[in-house]
Design a protein around this motif. Structure first.
Motif, PDB file in Angstrom:
ATOM      1  N   ASP A  49      40.353 -25.670   3.209  1.00 33.67           N
ATOM      2  CA  ASP A  49      40.343 -27.219   3.032  1.00 33.67           C
ATOM      3  C   ASP A  49      40.771 -27.691   4.774  1.00 33.67           C
ATOM      4  OD1 ASP A  49      40.831 -26.752   0.246  1.00 33.67           O
ATOM      5  OD2 ASP A  49      42.871 -26.407   0.120  1.00 33.67           O
ATOM      6  N   ASN A  82      37.186 -31.655  -1.850  1.00 32.58           N
ATOM      7  CA  ASN A  82      37.673 -30.532  -2.111  1.00 32.58           C
ATOM      8  C   ASN A  82      37.874 -29.976  -3.732  1.00 32.58           C
ATOM      9  OD1 ASN A  82      39.849 -28.658  -1.263  1.00 32.58           O
ATOM     10  ND2 ASN A  82      41.648 -30.059  -2.821  1.00 32.58           N
ATOM     11  N   VAL A 110      41.623 -34.761   1.145  1.00 28.64           N
ATOM     12  CA  VAL A 110      41.467 -33.617   1.374  1.00 28.64           C
ATOM     13  C   VAL A 110      39.816 -32.983   1.364  1.00 28.64           C
ATOM     14  CG1 VAL A 110      41.819 -30.840   1.219  1.00 28.64           C
ATOM     15  CG2 VAL A 110      43.419 -32.357   0.735  1.00 28.64           C
ATOM     16  N   GLU A 112      36.446 -30.249   2.366  1.00 32.15           N
ATOM     17  CA  GLU A 112      36.540 -28.164   2.292  1.00 32.15           C
ATOM     18  C   GLU A 112      35.496 -27.445   3.506  1.00 32.15           C
ATOM     19  OE1 GLU A 112      35.939 -25.487  -1.284  1.00 32.15           O
ATOM     20  OE2 GLU A 112      37.520 -26.217  -2.143  1.00 32.15           O
TER      21      GLU A 112
END
Length: 131
Positions: A49, A82, A110, A112
């Protein structure tokens, strides 16, 4: 392609998708804000993350990420929303050092990030965002 987007973009069979076309399609539906300065983060091995809440404001839908390779080796890397299970992984040959990627972020801002076959030298920087 590394673009994880939800926008209206019609593509004819055999037509190339250019980053400029994708950016234009997003910008037709959302306002783009370019960021000044660099917010670099070192990608971790596997999927991890990256919390962008200190970098982009609430309401951000997509971010423009610059992926840089300083490893001197070919790498597999990527970014995605995310919680996504999609394999948004691309190759960055040793001869290419930079890739621009636009991806959707979640409501908490957020995304990834992914890196695979090198131990160091893969960083990301947020160049701007759409809200």
């Amino acid at each position: 392609y590394s673009f994880l987007l939800r926008c209206n973009l019609t593509i004819a069979t055999g037509q190339q998708i250019l980053a400029a076309d994708v950016i234009a399609a997003i910008s037709a539906e959302h306002n783009f804000t370019e960021l000044i300065g660099r917010q670099n983060v070192e990608f971790t091995a596997g999927w991890g993350d990256w919390d962008l809440s200190a970098i982009v404001p609430a309401g951000t839908k997509y971010v423009l990420i610059e992926i840089q390779s300083n490893s001197g080796a070919a790498t597999n890397n990527g970014v995605r929303k995310n919680g996504s299970a999609l394999g948004r992984i691309t190759d960055l040959p040793a001869t290419y050092n930079i890739r621009l990627v636009a991806t959707e972020c979640d409501a908490n801002r957020v995304i990834e990030t992914y890196k695979h076959n090198v131990t160091t030298g893969i960083t990301g920087s947020v160049l701007g965002y759409w809200n």
